[in-house]
Enzyme design. Sequence first.
Site, PDB file in Angstrom:
ATOM      1  N   ARG A 151      12.491 -41.302 -60.944  1.00  0.00           N
ATOM      2  CA  ARG A 151      12.430 -41.341 -59.487  1.00  0.00           C
ATOM      3  C   ARG A 151      13.314 -42.500 -59.012  1.00  0.00           C
ATOM      4  NH1 ARG A 151       7.204 -40.784 -61.575  1.00  0.00           N
ATOM      5  NH2 ARG A 151       6.127 -38.858 -60.964  1.00  0.00           N
ATOM      6  N   LYS A 175       4.048 -43.586 -61.562  1.00  0.00           N
ATOM      7  CA  LYS A 175       2.924 -43.518 -60.631  1.00  0.00           C
ATOM      8  C   LYS A 175       1.620 -43.827 -61.356  1.00  0.00           C
ATOM      9  CE  LYS A 175       4.707 -40.275 -57.181  1.00  0.00           C
ATOM     10  NZ  LYS A 175       4.460 -38.997 -56.481  1.00  0.00           N
ATOM     11  N   HIS A 246      14.996 -36.950 -54.779  1.00  0.00           N
ATOM     12  CA  HIS A 246      14.742 -36.397 -56.107  1.00  0.00           C
ATOM     13  C   HIS A 246      15.858 -35.458 -56.577  1.00  0.00           C
ATOM     14  CE1 HIS A 246      11.035 -38.302 -56.619  1.00  0.00           C
ATOM     15  NE2 HIS A 246      10.189 -37.324 -56.377  1.00  0.00           N
ATOM     16  N   ARG A 249      16.734 -35.856 -60.127  1.00  0.00           N
ATOM     17  CA  ARG A 249      15.516 -35.590 -60.910  1.00  0.00           C
ATOM     18  C   ARG A 249      15.320 -34.079 -61.055  1.00  0.00           C
ATOM     19  NH1 ARG A 249      10.628 -38.058 -62.452  1.00  0.00           N
ATOM     20  NH2 ARG A 249       8.694 -37.016 -61.857  1.00  0.00           N
ATOM     21  N   HIS A 272       4.896 -36.326 -65.257  1.00  0.00           N
ATOM     22  CA  HIS A 272       3.954 -35.507 -64.487  1.00  0.00           C
ATOM     23  C   HIS A 272       2.584 -35.521 -65.158  1.00  0.00           C
ATOM     24  CE1 HIS A 272       7.318 -32.865 -62.521  1.00  0.00           C
ATOM     25  NE2 HIS A 272       7.096 -33.991 -61.860  1.00  0.00           N
ATOM     26  N   TYR A 281       9.966 -25.916 -62.071  1.00  0.00           N
ATOM     27  CA  TYR A 281      11.354 -25.883 -62.528  1.00  0.00           C
ATOM     28  C   TYR A 281      11.663 -24.636 -63.350  1.00  0.00           C
ATOM     29  CZ  TYR A 281      11.425 -30.623 -60.806  1.00  0.00           C
ATOM     30  OH  TYR A 281      11.340 -31.728 -59.988  1.00  0.00           O
TER      31      TYR A 281
END
Length: 300
Positions: A151, A175, A246, A249, A272, A281
């Site tokens: 990110r 995160k 993003h 990314r 994730h 994706y």
Amino acid sequence: MEQTRVSETPTEVRKYINTVWLEKGLSEATCEAYQRDLTQFVEWSDCGLLSSRESNILDFLAYKQEQGCSARSSARILSTFRGFFKYAIERGEIHHNPCAKIQNPKIGRSLPDVLTEQDVEDLLHAPDVDKNAVEFRDRVMLEVLYATGLRVSEIVSLTIMSVNLRQNVVRVMGKGAKERIVPLGEYALMWLERYIREARSNLINGHRCSALFPSNRGQRMCRQTFWHAIKRYADRAGITKPLSPHTLRHAFATHLLNHGADLRTVQLMLGHANLSTTQIYTHVATQRLKELHAQHHPRG
């Protein structure tokens, strides 16, 4: 963390933000979004947070939608309120969550706009590495973003100690304060070694700075600065597709899957928590295959 001035921020909001920041390890950007949502409600409404009712929350959400707030943003705002009122109940300040019966707005799952491999090549070559240390740094940051799927907030937070050039990996704090290790790849490693050897000292200019990619003032760069740089280089490269922070990314994940990467591996590299987040994706890759089939097959 940059916060609203103390005099302008309700006490209960400040306490809540400090609590979730420390206990949940949320990112600075997430805490800023929480604080902004709650403070805007206080400034808009004629009641305090702790005395608000379901009707007050619904009226505020309706107001935000009239201002152009998307369904996704409304869902985030509602999540902020739920978290705050849960916190207030746990502290014994209120006994009922006014958001308990409010349903989340329906959010369509849109596919991200993804750059083609040629688009990425054009973007990577947009900075003029011979011009100055800033454009050299930006080229390396773009290379690292595309090689790792970080990110924008993660890449500007990297320190010189985050990178192990001998093992060709970067250690990322993502995160929820979750750490992951991501391989750099041959090209990104080459550019990174050259950048550290030739350009980084020109940006630091004698300052003490641990940031891997400092600003031209020798300080940590903010994510907004680099996001604006990405848009500037996209314009220079003639890329007209919609961009987001993003962008690289998305390209990283989709291009890996297009070339046969395992979905679980991509999930780990992206950081994730849930595989369902990564699965979007696969839909992007499938859509691209359909487009190529329709374009090139004689009976497409």
